[in-house]
Design an enzyme around this catalytic site. Sequence first.
Site: not given
Length: 1015
Positions: A462, A241, A358
């Site tokens: 995610h 990320s 995600e």
Amino acid sequence: MVVYSNPRLSFGQVTAFRKRRKEMKKMRQRLKWLAVVFLFLWAPLMWGCIKPTLEVETNAGTLAGKVNKHASAFLGVPFAKPPVGDLRWKAPQDPEPWTGTRDATQSQSVCVQAEMSTTWHSTGQIIGNEDCLYLDVYRPKNYHRNLPVYVYFHGGANRFGGAASYDGSTLAKDQDIIVVIAQYRLGPLGWLSHPALRTGDAFDNSGNFGTLDNIKALQWVRDNIAGFGGDPANVTIGGQSAGASNVAKLLISPLAAGLFHKAVLQSLGGAIMAKEAGDALADGMLANLAGYNQIDPADSAAVEAFLRGKSAAELVAAHGTTYAGFADGTVLPGGYVETIYSGDYNAVPVMLGSTEYEFKNFLPLYGPAFGKPNWGKVYDLFDRDFDPTYKWTFAEIFPTQAEIDLYEAMGKYRSLGWKYKCVDELATLLQNRQDDVYAFMFKWGGPDSASEEFAHVFGPAHAMDIPFFFGEDEDLFGYALTKKNRPGFQSLQRVMMTYLGNFIRNGDPGRVNGVEWKQWANGAAADAPKCMLLDADMKRARIGMDTRKLTLEALQAEAADEVQGWGPAAAALVTSSVAAYTPEYLLNDEGHELLYSTLKFNSMPNAAAYSGVHAQAGYRIEVPEGWTAGEDDLVLYAHGYAGTGTTLSVSTPTRLRNHLIANGFAWAASSYTANGYNIASGVQSTADLLAYFKTRFGEPRRVYLTGHSMGGHITARSITDPAYADGYDAALPMCGVVGGGVELFSYFLDWGLASSYYAGLNYEVPFDPATEYPAWQQALYGPAGDGHGALGYIPRYPSGGTAALNANGELFKAATMYRSGGLRPLYDRAFSYYADFVLGRSVQWLLDPTQASGSGNLVGNATTQYRLDPDDATTSADEAALNAGIQRVSNPTGDLSASMWDVTGNVNIPVLSLHTLGDLYVPFSMEQIWARRIAEAGKEDRFQARAIRALTHCEFSVDEEVQAFADLVDWVETSTVPQGDDILTPSTVARPDFGCAFTTPGRAYDLDYTAQCTD
């Protein structure tokens, strides 16, 4: 090869062997019990004098770490001075040395941040310390040296997170590597750009303090990791990320060059912004700080003092946003894509990937913003303590199938957009600049590996891949892992850790469980490998290469199809999920590329500019205010030859543009899908752009097509090809190869053959490249190569000199004049300017008239009749000698149609063409050949040509093009046929005033213009 033998034993030997084995077994049993008694009696004394710690020397001093279940750990290691006081918003400094041994058994405080729960909900508390530049080091419990090093930067939107949230022990042990988890300043303390903080130091002025912290950590690794058993020449950086965005920044930062050798990017997020945008965000933060309205914003010293006087907690509370950094020109030269595109970046093997869904664990967080507040209750389905006041059910959160479908579609398309932007686009660009690019998609958490509820709500969301790469015992939120699916979880975990370890060691994930992780391939072939799919069922890993590549245009179309019949609000939520991503780079199936930023342009006043990619080609569109579908017109512009490179570009209709916008015409232009002289690509891409315009803006009342040079050829082919002609209402082709490719290239050949003949060489074709070609060059240009040769003086292009020819040279000039369009104004000047250039174009045909096509000659002159004077009725002695003596090349049998796409005379719409008289690159004869074909087809009433008294290729003035276009429009609107020039009557073309009618203004080099063209 070693061969092991198994000799046969006798019966007696066997009996003795068994007896000794029984005695040894009894002795081992007695020793085991003695060891137990010894440990029971002496253990308390032993633990009193032995410490389970390790010591390592660093440049700053000695560290004492600890041993845990899996690894040796050195925690809270300083890699820079605390960035406090005067060092706030400064580049990090070397750590202060210490004396004695520093305890390194506990991680240090996280950097100042808004506290988040395990499900990423804000607690409302500010935690952490500005003194936070520390890292944690994990190494295997062995004595191995020169181990590969993995430096990991945590995620958390560059706003939260820290080293203590990650345990590198299992990964270090399992893969026999050293794992380093480095912290960095967060939020407004890590990235803040404001003029008041700029001191003149390039690093401090950058605003990219968090990035400088990352670089400082890598410098510490370079200088100290050998003491921990690591290899500073084998360092891999990784992150997830925001951590991946920090890795991407290191890929493009010149300050990080040589500090790492491989890179891993998991779920890259965040874009680098311009410094001006960063300054604006800083102003927004300042406005949120109490007391800022009491100072003068223009007083930099006062603003700096105000900022430095605020506590870290106040700054974090006022900041409230996240971003990846600023393109300051020193630390970060630009954005990720544009910098990698330039080739000036730190090219190393790269592994990058995303999770299949995600965005699904953001949907509950952002539910209220989507008008879906109940989506935020999904956590209660897995953790009944999440909402202690009420026990939510799936049916209450998703009461209808439409609600279930909306949640799924938003998660799907926002996630696919993420993959397109942060994996496929970037991998495509990287692989077009380097080798060793490996991509993945993480898929665990779907209905085959978790509960249906979990699969719908979160799935492979995610950060769900982090526990797999790090070997953790739990999934991300602790919601999905059960006794039933743990075998598959652990099987996939083992696969992913092994792939990662292989990459960290060698820059290649290699083969695991018999499955090779192949490099990303940019080929258009259906089986070209793209992503490794990382998945599992309940019991075992399921892995394999995927060959699909995402494009934003395809995703937009797929999303639009899926929401057909939905309500407008729900449909907009889904389609906007894809629109959230901005494409930056295209590599199309023909191997041509472009940056989207190069397509952008400023609109004219009272008009709107659009740019982008459609059907694998770039485009520009400009639409004037008030343009209305069905009432107003569109002009499509086809650009000329753009070379043979692989970078696509779009040209605007520069000379016509003001007139078009001022008179209410929209215009559009395509890059085409390929460069080179590719008429097929130009015709098809222009037609595709027309279809796109109609879809986006509506059906024009009329469509005009125009273009220069190759664009003129594209224009002429488009309007005469039955597959495309119906799309256009009128055309203005200019200076194009409308006479045909064979005709043009044979014209070039004739320059070479005629020059060889009149220079007294008359070599057969093909010329011998080692002897005849250089002799021909010397004959034409003289031993010094200055143009003084066997034909007199031929100026070297583009000197602008004037030819001074002998008798043979004059005959050569006459021969080329009649091959290029006949006796006409400006030819003497054109010959002086162009002769050397056109002779250069003839070389390739003199050396090989087949151009290695394998299909015979592509050019020829077997039936060409050369002329030296305007008398067609009789043949002069010089003409007879030339036609009898010049070398002949058999007429073409090869096929140029694939690239040149010849133009017929089948004109069914009004066509007005322009050509300059002096053009010898695409000679005036091209226009004459096409005019004859049009006349032979009986379409001459649809065609008018205009000759312009100008020297060079496509050298038209604004007035000449505007007048031609205005007359063409009037022809369409009123059926009033505009005036043109008679280009097929030799005596007319030879008149000294030919071309005067439409030439404005006269060119300075046209010494006859005033006398011939003015009253």
